[in-house]
Design a protein around this motif. Sequence first.
Motif, PDB file in Angstrom:
ATOM      1  N   LYS A  82       0.833  -1.196   0.000  1.00  0.00           N
ATOM      2  CA  LYS A  82       0.000   0.000   0.000  1.00  0.00           C
ATOM      3  C   LYS A  82       0.873   1.254   0.000  1.00  0.00           C
ATOM      4  N   MET A 121       1.293   5.612  -0.575  1.00  0.00           N
ATOM      5  CA  MET A 121       0.739   6.969  -0.612  1.00  0.00           C
ATOM      6  C   MET A 121       1.681   7.840  -1.432  1.00  0.00           C
ATOM      7  N   GLN A 160      -0.808  -1.120  -4.539  1.00  0.00           N
ATOM      8  CA  GLN A 160      -2.076  -0.387  -4.499  1.00  0.00           C
ATOM      9  C   GLN A 160      -1.823   1.017  -3.956  1.00  0.00           C
ATOM     10  N   VAL A 181      -3.176   3.906  -2.111  1.00  0.00           N
ATOM     11  CA  VAL A 181      -4.318   4.053  -1.201  1.00  0.00           C
ATOM     12  C   VAL A 181      -4.619   5.500  -0.840  1.00  0.00           C
ATOM     13  N   ALA A 182      -3.667   6.419  -1.145  1.00  0.00           N
ATOM     14  CA  ALA A 182      -3.892   7.820  -0.783  1.00  0.00           C
ATOM     15  C   ALA A 182      -2.977   8.731  -1.583  1.00  0.00           C
ATOM     16  N   GLN A 205      -3.611  11.924   5.737  1.00  0.00           N
ATOM     17  CA  GLN A 205      -3.932  10.769   4.903  1.00  0.00           C
ATOM     18  C   GLN A 205      -3.313   9.485   5.460  1.00  0.00           C
ATOM     19  N   HIS A 223      -2.799   8.746   8.539  1.00  0.00           N
ATOM     20  CA  HIS A 223      -3.610   8.289   9.679  1.00  0.00           C
ATOM     21  C   HIS A 223      -4.930   7.688   9.201  1.00  0.00           C
ATOM     22  N   ALA A 224      -5.473   8.243   8.127  1.00  0.00           N
ATOM     23  CA  ALA A 224      -6.764   7.758   7.623  1.00  0.00           C
ATOM     24  C   ALA A 224      -6.633   6.489   6.797  1.00  0.00           C
ATOM     25  N   HIS A 225      -5.526   6.338   6.103  1.00  0.00           N
ATOM     26  CA  HIS A 225      -5.316   5.185   5.226  1.00  0.00           C
ATOM     27  C   HIS A 225      -3.962   4.555   5.556  1.00  0.00           C
ATOM     28  N   ALA A 226      -3.971   3.462   6.260  1.00  0.00           N
ATOM     29  CA  ALA A 226      -2.709   2.804   6.603  1.00  0.00           C
ATOM     30  C   ALA A 226      -1.940   2.474   5.326  1.00  0.00           C
ATOM     31  N   CYS A 227      -0.696   2.941   5.245  1.00  0.00           N
ATOM     32  CA  CYS A 227       0.107   2.657   4.063  1.00  0.00           C
ATOM     33  C   CYS A 227       1.467   2.101   4.480  1.00  0.00           C
TER      34      CYS A 227
END
Length: 225
Positions: free
Chosen positions: A3, A5, A28, A30-31, A42, A44-48
Motif C-alpha cells: 500500500k 501513498m 495499491q 491508497v492515498a 492521509q 492516519h486515515a489510510h494505513a500505508c
Amino acid sequence: MIKVMIVDDEPLVRHGLRTILEGDPDIQVVAEAADGHAATEQAHAHACDIALVDIRMPNVDGITATRALRAMARPPAVVILTTFQLDEYVTEALRAGATGFLLKDTPPVEIIRAVHDVAEGHSTLSPAVTRHVIDTLLQRHQTLTAQERARLDTLTARERQVLQLVGQGMSNADIARALSTSEATVKMHVSRVLAKLQFDNRVQAALLIRNVDPAPPGSDRGSST
C-alpha cells in the motif's frame, strides 16, 4: 499487496506515479496528498506501507513530512522522490528517516523495483544520488569510532568484499556480476552487513568502508539499489 501513498503538490506528477505503480498487480495506491500536512492526515486515515514524498512543496515540505510520518505509531517507510539532488536535501532526508531517495527521472521500472525493495526492508537510492552523497560527505572526513571498527571486524570475508563493492557505489546487480553470484544472494549479504554495522542504509555503509578502504582510482561508482 504493497500500500502506497503519493505526496506531491503537482497533480500531473501524482497521476503519472499512480499510473506507473498501479501497473504492478502487487501495488495499491491508497492515498494522495499535495503537501506534508495533508500527508500525515492521509497516513492516519489510510494505513500505508510506503510514502513517496516530494521535497519541495508548499506549506509543509517533504523533510518535515518525513519526520512526522516516521514519528507515527505505525510509520510508513518514506522514499523521497524529487528532481533535486543537492547534498543538503539528501542528507536531511536520510536524517529525517527516509529509507530511499529517487530522482524523478528514474525509469518507471526502477521506481516499481524500488517500492518492492523498500517493502522487503531494503533501502534504495538513485545511482546519481548515491555517487553524489558519498563523494560529498567523504570531503568531511570522518574518523572511525572503536565501535565501528569492532563491527567491521564481525563481517565475514565475503561480507567485507560485498561492502567494498557497495563502497564503490555498485548496485546489487553489478555486485552479483562482479562476484559471479545471484542478485538475491547479494541482497542477503547487504542486509547482513547493514544489520551487523547497525546502519539503516547502504550510503552509511559505503561511507564507512570508504574511510577505511578508499575506492581505487578510476573505479566505477555508478549506482545503488
